[in-house]
Design an enzyme around this catalytic site. Structure first.
Site: not given
Length: 247
Positions: A142, A156
């Site tokens: 990501s 995250y």
């Protein structure tokens, strides 16, 4: 026919990748955690178009379930040519002061530990069949790994930073065997994951701030994953492609 396993393949980027790879003639194994209906829907869509697909349940955060998943693959489908580590989780947006160890460890169990165990089992499966050449792993990271996701989900972001480290290290470890390992770092993509973070409209909120002035589509990431698995990228390993609209 080459076989690919896609973790978290029932929605979002995983779903788009499953459909794309099926169109390219691969046997697609779609892993899902709990949404059996969604996974079977992807299978049905692939089969309706003449492709071959199967849905395989497994909670990637559980080592025993991952071992069982790969044993099922070995017994029912034989060797794997490709692995797409797409499964990932995040929780409600919050600042670091509100994080708990339980939440952090839950994120890491799927996004990092589970991913690495899947890589381990993929390698062991290759050893079982004594076949390594032209195999490939793609890890879905990501842009949060670069940007840090401040005020939203640093846990995250940290997990995806670990994914990038795994991608680099594993690529060097497996290069002499002929197994390539690469990654892709999507940015703001229109997927259901933003609902998990508590802001379904997050992509629309930030789109104007991006150089390309729009969010991305799952199919655009699927194209990158497909290329990284293909012979067209045969001299590429240890690379991570940013797909974040210029950010």
């Amino acid at each position: 026919m080459k076989t690919v396993l896609i973790t978290g393949g029932s929605r979002g980027i995983g779903r788009a990748t499953a459909l794309q790879l099926a169109r390219l003639g691969m046997r697609v194994l779609i892993n899902y955690k709990s949404d059996h209906q969604a996974a079977e829907g992807v299978v049905a869509e692939i089969q309706a178009a003449g492709g071959v697909a199967y849905a395989l349940p497994c909670d990637i955060s559980s080592e025993s379930e991952v071992v069982k998943l790969f044993e099922t693959v070995k017994q029912q489908h034989g060797d794997l040519h490709y692995l797409v580590n797409n499964a990932g989780i995040l929780f409600q947006q919050c600042r670091t002061e509100a994080l708990t160890a339980q939440r952090i460890n839950t994120v890491l169990a799927t996004n990092v530990t589970g991913l690495l165990i899947c890589c381990r089992e993929f390698i062991q499966l290759a050893r079982h069949f004594n076949h390594f050449d032209k195999k490939a792993i793609v890890n879905v990271s990501s842009a949060a790994a670069r940007l840090g996701a401040p005020g939203e989900y640093i846990d995250y972001a940290a997990s995806k930073g670990a994914v990038d480290s795994i991608t680099k290290g594993l690529s060097l470890e497996l290069a002499e065997l002929g197994i390539r390992v690469n990654g892709v770092r999507p940015g703001y993509i229109y997927t259901q994951m933003h609902q998990d973070g508590g802001e379904a409209g997050r992509v629309d909120r930030v789109a104007a701030q991006l150089p390309l002035k729009r969010g991305g589509e799952p199919e655009e990431i699927a194209e990158i994953i497909s290329w990284l698995l293909s012979d067209a990228s045969s001299y590429v390993t240890g690379s991570i492609i940013d797909a974040a609209g210029g950010r």
